[in-house]
Scaffold this motif. Sequence first.
Motif, PDB file in Angstrom:
ATOM      1  N   GLN A   4      25.557  -4.684  42.965  1.00  0.00           N
ATOM      2  CA  GLN A   4      24.818  -3.827  43.943  1.00  0.00           C
ATOM      3  C   GLN A   4      23.585  -3.274  43.759  1.00  0.00           C
ATOM      4  OE1 GLN A   4      28.163  -1.698  45.498  1.00  0.00           O
ATOM      5  NE2 GLN A   4      28.352  -0.284  43.725  1.00  0.00           N
ATOM      6  N   ARG A   5      23.328  -2.772  42.319  1.00  0.00           N
ATOM      7  CA  ARG A   5      22.448  -2.223  41.861  1.00  0.00           C
ATOM      8  C   ARG A   5      21.205  -3.159  41.328  1.00  0.00           C
ATOM      9  NH1 ARG A   5      23.968   3.094  40.461  1.00  0.00           N
ATOM     10  NH2 ARG A   5      26.346   3.207  41.075  1.00  0.00           N
ATOM     11  N   GLY A   6      21.267  -4.217  41.481  1.00  0.00           N
ATOM     12  CA  GLY A   6      20.425  -5.314  41.090  1.00  0.00           C
ATOM     13  C   GLY A   6      20.410  -5.590  39.459  1.00  0.00           C
ATOM     14  N   LEU A   7      21.271  -4.879  39.122  1.00  0.00           N
ATOM     15  CA  LEU A   7      21.192  -4.879  37.291  1.00  0.00           C
ATOM     16  C   LEU A   7      21.752  -6.134  36.822  1.00  0.00           C
ATOM     17  CD1 LEU A   7      22.421  -1.271  36.201  1.00  0.00           C
ATOM     18  CD2 LEU A   7      20.379  -2.586  35.505  1.00  0.00           C
ATOM     19  N   LEU A   8      22.540  -7.010  37.751  1.00  0.00           N
ATOM     20  CA  LEU A   8      23.050  -8.202  36.942  1.00  0.00           C
ATOM     21  C   LEU A   8      22.061  -9.196  37.007  1.00  0.00           C
ATOM     22  CD1 LEU A   8      26.135  -9.113  36.343  1.00  0.00           C
ATOM     23  CD2 LEU A   8      26.468  -9.897  38.805  1.00  0.00           C
ATOM     24  N   GLU A   9      21.035  -8.913  37.629  1.00  0.00           N
ATOM     25  CA  GLU A   9      19.878  -9.989  37.470  1.00  0.00           C
ATOM     26  C   GLU A   9      19.347  -9.946  36.237  1.00  0.00           C
ATOM     27  OE1 GLU A   9      19.072 -12.059  39.841  1.00  0.00           O
ATOM     28  OE2 GLU A   9      20.557 -10.996  40.999  1.00  0.00           O
ATOM     29  N   ASN A  47       4.675 -14.284  45.402  1.00  0.00           N
ATOM     30  CA  ASN A  47       5.379 -14.875  44.282  1.00  0.00           C
ATOM     31  C   ASN A  47       6.642 -13.971  43.953  1.00  0.00           C
ATOM     32  OD1 ASN A  47       3.918 -17.047  43.203  1.00  0.00           O
ATOM     33  ND2 ASN A  47       2.323 -15.405  42.790  1.00  0.00           N
ATOM     34  N   LEU A  48       6.587 -13.006  44.841  1.00  0.00           N
ATOM     35  CA  LEU A  48       7.796 -11.910  44.432  1.00  0.00           C
ATOM     36  C   LEU A  48       8.944 -12.611  44.771  1.00  0.00           C
ATOM     37  CD1 LEU A  48       8.475  -9.166  43.466  1.00  0.00           C
ATOM     38  CD2 LEU A  48       8.169  -8.544  45.844  1.00  0.00           C
ATOM     39  N   SER A  49      10.013 -13.013  43.760  1.00  0.00           N
ATOM     40  CA  SER A  49      11.353 -13.349  44.427  1.00  0.00           C
ATOM     41  C   SER A  49      12.396 -12.427  44.239  1.00  0.00           C
ATOM     42  CB  SER A  49      11.622 -14.552  43.276  1.00  0.00           C
ATOM     43  OG  SER A  49      11.951 -14.145  42.010  1.00  0.00           O
ATOM     44  N   GLU A  50      12.379 -11.228  43.658  1.00  0.00           N
ATOM     45  CA  GLU A  50      13.276 -10.374  43.480  1.00  0.00           C
ATOM     46  C   GLU A  50      12.821  -9.091  43.884  1.00  0.00           C
ATOM     47  OE1 GLU A  50      15.498 -10.374  39.532  1.00  0.00           O
ATOM     48  OE2 GLU A  50      16.023  -8.108  40.090  1.00  0.00           O
ATOM     49  N   LEU A  51      13.375  -8.430  44.981  1.00  0.00           N
ATOM     50  CA  LEU A  51      12.744  -6.996  45.108  1.00  0.00           C
ATOM     51  C   LEU A  51      14.003  -5.958  45.474  1.00  0.00           C
ATOM     52  CD1 LEU A  51      10.572  -5.213  46.507  1.00  0.00           C
ATOM     53  CD2 LEU A  51      11.089  -6.304  48.668  1.00  0.00           C
ATOM     54  N   ASN A  52      14.208  -4.993  44.666  1.00  0.00           N
ATOM     55  CA  ASN A  52      14.978  -4.103  44.590  1.00  0.00           C
ATOM     56  C   ASN A  52      14.611  -2.787  45.249  1.00  0.00           C
ATOM     57  OD1 ASN A  52      17.189  -2.226  44.098  1.00  0.00           O
ATOM     58  ND2 ASN A  52      17.686  -3.431  42.289  1.00  0.00           N
ATOM     59  N   PHE A  78      17.893  -6.386  47.266  1.00  0.00           N
ATOM     60  CA  PHE A  78      18.856  -5.330  47.086  1.00  0.00           C
ATOM     61  C   PHE A  78      18.503  -4.273  47.935  1.00  0.00           C
ATOM     62  CE2 PHE A  78      18.625  -7.951  43.501  1.00  0.00           C
ATOM     63  CZ  PHE A  78      19.964  -8.281  42.860  1.00  0.00           C
ATOM     64  N   LEU A  79      19.685  -4.012  48.887  1.00  0.00           N
ATOM     65  CA  LEU A  79      19.381  -2.999  49.899  1.00  0.00           C
ATOM     66  C   LEU A  79      20.529  -1.849  50.190  1.00  0.00           C
ATOM     67  CD1 LEU A  79      18.046  -5.084  52.742  1.00  0.00           C
ATOM     68  CD2 LEU A  79      16.518  -3.824  51.369  1.00  0.00           C
ATOM     69  N   TRP A  80      21.290  -1.793  48.847  1.00  0.00           N
ATOM     70  CA  TRP A  80      22.702  -0.959  48.719  1.00  0.00           C
ATOM     71  C   TRP A  80      21.983   0.490  49.173  1.00  0.00           C
ATOM     72  CZ3 TRP A  80      24.565   1.462  44.121  1.00  0.00           C
ATOM     73  CH2 TRP A  80      25.793   2.028  44.195  1.00  0.00           C
ATOM     74  N   LYS A  81      22.801   0.966  49.747  1.00  0.00           N
ATOM     75  CA  LYS A  81      22.283   2.641  50.141  1.00  0.00           C
ATOM     76  C   LYS A  81      20.938   2.779  50.923  1.00  0.00           C
ATOM     77  CE  LYS A  81      24.825   5.192  46.621  1.00  0.00           C
ATOM     78  NZ  LYS A  81      24.530   5.868  45.286  1.00  0.00           N
ATOM     79  N   THR A  82      20.738   1.954  51.744  1.00  0.00           N
ATOM     80  CA  THR A  82      19.495   2.026  52.457  1.00  0.00           C
ATOM     81  C   THR A  82      19.749   2.298  54.074  1.00  0.00           C
ATOM     82  OG1 THR A  82      19.319  -0.246  52.945  1.00  0.00           O
ATOM     83  CG2 THR A  82      17.922   0.757  50.968  1.00  0.00           C
ATOM     84  N   ARG A  83      19.070   2.406  54.806  1.00  0.00           N
ATOM     85  CA  ARG A  83      19.425   2.664  56.310  1.00  0.00           C
ATOM     86  C   ARG A  83      19.363   1.315  56.951  1.00  0.00           C
ATOM     87  NH1 ARG A  83      16.015   8.215  56.957  1.00  0.00           N
ATOM     88  NH2 ARG A  83      16.804   9.296  55.131  1.00  0.00           N
ATOM     89  N   VAL A  84      19.611   0.021  56.352  1.00  0.00           N
ATOM     90  CA  VAL A  84      19.487  -0.959  57.248  1.00  0.00           C
ATOM     91  C   VAL A  84      20.833  -1.100  57.878  1.00  0.00           C
ATOM     92  CG1 VAL A  84      17.920  -2.277  55.824  1.00  0.00           C
ATOM     93  CG2 VAL A  84      20.365  -2.458  55.046  1.00  0.00           C
TER      94      VAL A  84
END
Lengths: 486, 453
Positions: free
Chosen positions: A373-378, B397-402, B426-432
């Motif tokens: 969930q923190r994106g660290l597994l990437e 080119n951005l494939s991963e955005l945290n 990765f959108l954990w703990k956001t307001r979505v």
Amino acid sequence: MNCNHDHSDKNYSRRDFLTKTSLGLGALSLGSLMSPTDAYGNSNFLNLLDSNKQKLPHFAPKAKRVIYLFQSGAPSQLDLFDYKPKLNEMFGQEVPKSIIGEQRLTGMSAGQNSFPMAGSLFNFKQHGNSGAWMSDLMPHTAKIVDELCFIKSMHTDAINHDPAMTLIQTGSQLPGRPSIGSWLSYGLGSDNKNLPEFVVLVTKEKYGQPLYSRLWGNGFLPSEHQGVQFRAGKDAVLYLDNPPGVSSNVREEQLKSLNKLQKIQHADIGDPEILARMSQYEMAFRMQTSVPEVMDFSDEPEYIFDLYGKDSKTPGTFAANCLMARKLAEKDVKFIQLYHQGWDMHGGLPKSIGAQSRDVDQATAGLIKDLKQRGLLEDTLVIWGGEFGRTNYSQGLLKPDNYGRDHHPRCFTIFMAGAGIKKGITLGATDEFGYNITERPVHVHDFQATLMHLLGIDHEKLTFKFQGRRYRLTDVSGNVVNEILS
Amino acid sequence: MFYDLLNFLGSLHPLVVHLPIGFVLLTMIFEFFANSKSIIQNRMISLGWLFTFISSLMASLFGWFLGDNGYYFESQIDIHRWSGILFVVVCFLVWVYKSLNLPTNIFLSRFRNVVVIILLTVTGHYGGSMTHGEDYLTENLPEIIKEKLGDDYEEINTISSRSIDSLFVYEDLIHPFLEDKCMACHNDENTSGGLNMTVFELLVKGGENETGISKGNAYKSSIFNRVVMSQGNEKFMPPTGIPLSFDQTKILEWWIEEGAKLEQPITSFREDAKIQKLLLHLYKVDIREKPFLETLVLENLSENDLIYLENENFEFRFLSNKNAVLDLKFMGENITKENLKSLDKIKEHVVWLSIIDSNLSDDEMTYLSNLKNLTRLKIQKNFISNKGVVFLEGLDNLSELNLYGTRITDASFEVFSKMKGLKKLFLWKTRVTKKGVAKFAAQYPNIEVMVGY
């Protein structure tokens, strides 16, 4: 490395001079010509002695760090992952002669008159979209099998704990080689300034097969590359705190003066180990603030503790160490090695494996989820596994509700997750008796080669010259297991 | 019958040629040490030249028969044949001169010997090239000397140095070896067996009785069939010289099986692992799809650029030893505009960037919009809202955005949907909202959205 001890009256021996001028300075200038990465990166004189290092990483890495959840004592693959209904069908019957053949057994069970097959007493089910088989001993991990890559065809050369652990941690059955984490620290250097590259966490108050600090030792590599053990409790790192009555300022002054003395000493005899010692003093000083910070769990919300399980609030448990591993990963510690003892179940396995599995199950799953969930597994590779497997026959008397399992190097199961690894797959297979490998054997060296590959290292190229020849983690073998790379 | 005999004698040529070589060398050595006043010794020398003459005459006669059997071309034989005959003539003259006991001069005779040896060498060399292949002299040299002489494989390397997208199977892989092995006999002027291979359509059509290429069926194509049949078969091609290598026949087979298209790009066979290996082995051409990082062509960075970066509190790491692609991490607690301005100098080099928990604001996000080669961006735990995310729209080119721990809402999904390369979010703990995520996930099933457990 103390290359000048036999002629301490001279500033430089002929050998030192040649090594340092031709390889040292030569490699420096050559390196900067050949590659964009070199001359600036880690301009530590020591590192330049080995020109192979100049070209790291060899290719773009998939993983930036590794968390290795080492299960010491060897978990029973037959009770956890490798489902063999045939063993239940033939419960109590002798293992067919054709299966064991002439293979060596340990002295503990080789003398048995009978080798009765012991089917697992635990229920197996398929889980997730990938349909991976797992027993109900690890229910939390079973829920995340679609994140995992199982290798069921691991095998090793050693049949007893010490050589097997030494082999999987250092690439050789004999003690004295650098540990995986040391090789990575040596090869890739540091990503963070205030913590070591290689941190070791051992579950406290667990017993069984002993752990030795040489398992995370630097071997013949410079000593700043050894693993640093963080302990639960007051002194996380032994002797790190200032002695009573010595303030931080005084300590800093002391270290500065010491540094001057050491520089004089180094200029005199040129022993590279002095540099290693100096960098360790500096690191220790910085760790006086960074370590308490990372050991402090007070910022963690309740639902994070829930994720790792209730043990995670008790310092020193496997769960707490998993949580700590995540915190260290966030700080970009390169190699985080956990050890959890107690898997060596020669007798009474069904009774003891339950609690042992509970120790690690939720925490392992929690760690993987939390990283995810923190994106660290990437960019973090997680590995779970022991040093070998356990036998399909019972050691000692087989009862309907009780059996033990002896050491079994012919096959065992590990799983990995995270950076660069395919999700939800199983590689390799064993025969229907769970004794020999029938599909895609993966040797310990292959596993190590793959680990290095994920970090951008060609395992054949990261070498260190010691006692007249070049060594590498996988020494003269090892092939990258391409099938599991995403 | 008569021709068979000639053929047989012709086949003895490689055996017989060594006789005159031995004679002439022995005679010369003898002459060198001989006493010119001794009559007996002079007769011996003249006898030596006679033997040389007779044996070389035999050898050249046999050679003539061999050359006539049609397996060699005039162009190949020419120099060998005529220098051989010249050798015979010279030997004859020397023998006549010697046997008549005409006056001689030591320098003249030395000069004569040198000429004879040169003739011998030239004849022998061209003969050897025909029997053993043109590189017979160098092929077994130790590698070190070979490298110094210049690699034999330069031609092959010109293929590996080109972009793989511009390579065609026939033109770049097959045509060169067909030209080398076959086209000397099967060309516009010399159409042996009625086959002209220099024109693609005629190559497909084939010779008098056989189809050149039967598309999709290698074994019905004589182009392939003739080069893989038993070498004892008289239809085997090429009739002389070194046959096609195993790899070459495999490529030919594969190309014909795949339809023998003239304009088949080699990249169309990425999926075929065997061919992949073969091309890598034979031509050093890697047709596997390259990771994005390896396709970047970047200038090397100067030491000053990197020191500047470090001074602005960015820690850098190179991700490749071939290319100056950078993984950057901001180390401080509060990022400033000054810090971010340092990115402009290396905007093409940054592919991974972490600015985590560093008070990155919406306005400051504008400095990220130029980083076109970014593939991984970690800007979690900052005070970023939808306003800041807009600056990321052009990062194809951005494939991963945290973005976990930021204040973005469902409105940002519109921006994400425009980012062509996006695969993980990765959108954990956001307001979505759950609803918003579900809607986006349904629309873009290839993008993995992580919102926590």
